[in-house]
Design an enzyme around this catalytic site. Structure first.
Site, PDB file in Angstrom:
ATOM      1  N   THR A 165       5.036   4.346   3.100  1.00  0.00           N
ATOM      2  CA  THR A 165       5.503   5.603   3.681  1.00  0.00           C
ATOM      3  C   THR A 165       5.744   5.460   5.184  1.00  0.00           C
ATOM      4  OG1 THR A 165       4.016   6.639   2.078  1.00  0.00           O
ATOM      5  CG2 THR A 165       5.083   8.093   3.670  1.00  0.00           C
ATOM      6  N   GLY A 216       0.843  -1.176   0.000  1.00  0.00           N
ATOM      7  CA  GLY A 216       0.000   0.000   0.000  1.00  0.00           C
ATOM      8  C   GLY A 216       0.884   1.234   0.000  1.00  0.00           C
ATOM      9  N   CYS A 217       0.422   2.321  -0.610  1.00  0.00           N
ATOM     10  CA  CYS A 217       1.277   3.510  -0.709  1.00  0.00           C
ATOM     11  C   CYS A 217       1.447   4.159   0.666  1.00  0.00           C
ATOM     12  CB  CYS A 217       0.744   4.488  -1.734  1.00  0.00           C
ATOM     13  SG  CYS A 217      -0.981   4.962  -1.518  1.00  0.00           S
ATOM     14  N   ASN A 218       0.382   4.201   1.446  1.00  0.00           N
ATOM     15  CA  ASN A 218       0.515   4.731   2.803  1.00  0.00           C
ATOM     16  C   ASN A 218       1.393   3.807   3.645  1.00  0.00           C
ATOM     17  OD1 ASN A 218      -1.293   6.830   2.218  1.00  0.00           O
ATOM     18  ND2 ASN A 218      -3.059   5.619   2.833  1.00  0.00           N
TER      19      ASN A 218
END
Lengths: 340, 340, 340, 340
Positions: free
Chosen positions: C152, C147-149
């Site tokens: 991060t 997932g992109c979040n």
């Protein structure tokens, strides 16, 4: 009609005061100062207000304060204290700078880096968080408007500390703020090309509004409270959103806030589990507060959103001025937010 | 590897050159100048380029030009001519300022308000519109990059004037431009709070790029051509969109443009009736051109879109530098646009 | 040249893959699928890529996988697992959906609300966080993009948990994300008028990427770790900024991160006390990490910023595909960020 | 207090009416309809208005029109005519759709592609350009609000055609408009990711508001007038800026406009040579008009800016409703614009 004056009218908070006063039924502007722009028509400095019939910008020493009941002082920090010291005794003052927010001279020196030029006045100033100092404001000659970030954090958290519902050692205020809070001065870091399409934290663990948080939270808790606070700059012109991580039972926090603010005209506590958005308070004097449970037991997330130029500064200033002049505090402040 | 130098590397066009050169297989940066920021690491001035291994910013007189084949000069107007005059003869120069764009000294004085400090050089400079001066650029020592607005208007209209397909007395160039064209200097009018959420025209009927339009359109038409030109500032960082009202048969105009640019690597003529968008060329060296018929017979609307920092300045500069150094002009320039 | 296929090419991650592959020297696109847009030219769906010579969009069952070495699957969650199950055995797969991220079937059901249709495959999938699973990815047939979040938050925190430098019970991830993460589907809440000029939290304490945090943080810490996580939506197209509140000695955290990522090509740890900005990684595969001390002793704030469409999804996918095909993992990924 | 009803209250023009009526001293909202959202609290549909005490959204057939004096109809085109036809005779109507703008049935069919369902009503409708039809509006039962783009072009040009000061065959209206004009419906092309950071022309030479331009310009000129018109979509929520190229003596045009609008409460003609900006009228009912000379003799550029949701639709609607109900037309409309 009450005669009022705005000192430092060429910045964003000055323009916001003029905007609000244009819709105020019981105040009229008798002078607008702006030292470097003295002599200019106000509509040339702020074309969105060109339809108003306003005094030409002047220098402070050109103002005749006779008949003036109240002065809004929207001057820069440090300048403000010197100017206010010299104002005639009969005028009441709402100061929008940071100069009179901290009651403790040492705290002032710590956060603002210098001796205060008006220590006696500082002692008499009332902190302008209307919902907490309403009676003192009504009686005050000098009210110090809160920091806009400070107001956003104080409003949702003070009631919880007062009620002993959260752990005072475990408060983290993460905050998103728009660009108008930085003022109209030309700075590279505030150019559209630098600020748009992104976000970044600034003044991490060192923002000056920490002085206000320390002062007010400690008072409310009856013990020294030191919060963590990280502001971020967003590509939006107006608005502050605080996301605050606390230890406490979320539903009890929500109930306490709902009860505390039930009769407040400008504070609106959302249904439990809902979170506010800055765009839903833009241009208005409203503050929206929300509470949700965290996924970890005993923790909650408290949100608040307000417009930094309105409830965070000029709207708050006008609300306080209304009180100081014996008017209904809502006068001129009930316009709905502008969306989209 | 060809050694190159960038003078004035602390502005947006300088940073764009560094970005493009980071992906160039045959050039390497041997010096970066920025007088007021001399001594700073480049990554502290432009953090998006911090991963690159770059020379520290220096003053121009600290640069050793030995072994340097080409200089990109991204200095302000007027400064540029004085600096370029003093460069060693063996270096080739691509100037991104306005100093060498106008071949006529009188026109230069008219639009830029002063005598030129390097008149002899001015005579030898080649106008940097690659698609029109490719052979001259290949042989030039000094190439003057076009204005970014100028390039946006010239590319779609020059072929039509050359072919005699439009009325040279009836050209209206309405243009939308982003904020990065104004540079990184701190100006009140370029603050996010001033520029976002709106649009306005500026330099109406008086923009300096009119000098370039007059020069190039008149040459193409074989008669004096004077266009109407109204630029508007938009809340976008990059990109220029020209909407150009002309008299001529739309389908013939489209056919002429499609033919003219059929083999150009960076000019893309859209199918008849389609119009381009700045966001579809962002960050790239492409220029998209479209033609539609007007509802009035014999009139057409011609559109062009490019990125002011790429095809409008630094990308164009690199394309020209490639030619001047005998490289494939596409080297380092074929990255796709960034969307969204 | 390696032949590759992109399934679900009409969304933002699909377009980002095409953009990146346009600059890749060793892969070529042999098919692009998009069920509802089958038959359309790719440049009509994404005009910023109209200059590329690409296959027409087709339906998945029209694709001949012979000679295809790798498939990027950018299909929606749930669809992805059914399609991947049916792919020929000789193709390697990088999946950008959430379908194969969670190794535990029960966790998958908890966060995504249903039984998994390809449980056997799920067991073999490698989690695509390159910096942590590089060797497994090199050998994998199926890699599940993070997932992109999640990426991060994981990149800055995993090394700290592994090294035992922070308290695993006291991690708060406050995150700001741009709109492209929500995809290209038409939703009222993602309209420009709804999203611009403001910010708000969403999926509070319930975001699906919590499943990934739980899985990876617990593995790294060797104990169950449950973080607090509040994502906010910002008016920016690309970019995620995580502000993470932890307990630990800031300088030690910084040293550990700097050491861990010293040789990583795409992770850049800023000097101590500096914080990153999304706009400085836009359009690139870089992740910037920063650490500052909190004002409270023993606490620190860790920041990370990346582009959700690049390092957060399509760039990461390409980095992994490079590894799976025996190429240098940096191939096609070293373009500099686009600023401004 | 006058009882009013808003039909179609779940769109942006509906919400803008509610915002304006919240500050109106002589109207009160007795019902709000929204077919698909019937049953919802208004504050759940538009959280910025949650502080207001408003009726729950209902279906049209649930409304009791007894005692209702005026209905604002903010329904979609085509739906509007059918609903209005069925309203009780005693209610006055301000329609914000396009259904009753064109007096000629054939023109309606041409631009809106179908037979009109309420031809008799269409004949009686008054075109809602207040400054031109004030007396007719005062006496009307049904007023058709103008298109927002149409209003922006008509206000500055009608006086010039009436006075014979410009060539009616040479009018080019180039227009920049914000996204809220497209409504709240979820469309891919209106997503933040698609619309931000760019600009593009749409409905080139074919926009439906051309029907209004043709109708009103021809009437004013006393001959058939056909303008060229190119609208562009901008990344801003509110605001329209028209840049209009005409043939005529600029100073004479300016004088005529200044005289024509000298007593109008909401039209403000800027000093000669100045141009307006959308951000200076945002959220207000003001229209700013400017005139500059072109560089070509005998040509001028006329600018106008207004807020599409206020003076372009809901503000104009309220101004007309005030007239129809015998109130001061400025009631509830004098709030200053919101900047920044």
């Amino acid at each position: 009609m009450k005669n009022i004056v705005i000192l430092g009218a060429s910045g964003y908070t000055g323009a916001e005061l003029v905007r609000l006063l244009a819709g105020h039924s019981q105040m009229q502007i008798s002078a607008l100062s702006a030292d470097r722009k003295a002599g200019m028509a106000y509509g040339d400095v702020f074309p969105h207000l060109r339809h108003l019939n306003l005094p030409t910008l002047c220098k402070i020493d050109e103002i005749n304060f006779e008949g003036v009941e109240l002065v809004f002082c929207a001057l820069p920090h440090a300048t403000s204290q010197r100017v206010i010291k010299a104002l005639p005794q009969h005028v009441k003052i709402v100061d929008l700078s940071a100069d009179f927010r901290l009651r403790d001279v040492a705290e002032y020196a710590k956060w603002y880096g210098g001796a205060h030029a008006a220590v006696e006045l500082q002692k008499t100033a009332v902190y302008g968080l209307t919902e907490y100092y309403r009676e003192e404001i009504r009686a005050a000659r000098l009210v110090a408007g809160t920091g806009c970030n400070a107001a956003t954090g104080l409003l949702p958290i003070l009631p919880l500390l007062e009620a002993g519902l959260i752990d005072p050692d475990e408060i983290i205020i993460d905050l998103l703020t728009g660009v108008s809070g930085a003022g109209r001065g030309a700075k590279e870091g505030m150019l559209h090309a630098e600020v748009s399409e992104g976000a970044h934290a600034y003044a991490i663990a060192s923002h000056r509004h920490l002085g206000e948080f320390d002062q007010e939270f400690s008072k409310a808790a009856g013990q020294a409270v030191k919060v963590s606070f990280t502001p971020h700059l967003l590509p939006q012109n107006r608005g502050i959103l605080a996301t605050i991580y606390v230890r406490g039972e979320a539903e009890a926090l929500h109930a306490a806030l709902a009860q505390k603010y039930a009769d407040e005209p400008f504070i609106y506590v959302l249904p439990f589990g809902q979170a506010p958005a800055t765009r839903h308070v833009r241009g208005s004097n409203y503050c929206h507060i929300g509470v949700t449970a965290d996924r970890k037991t005993g923790r909650a997330i408290v949100f608040s959103a307000l417009d930094n130029l309105t409830k965070g500064s000029s709207g708050q200033a006008l609300q306080n001025a209304n009180l100081m002049l014996g008017l209904d505090e809502r006068t001129g402040l009930e316009m709905a937010p502008l969306f989209p």
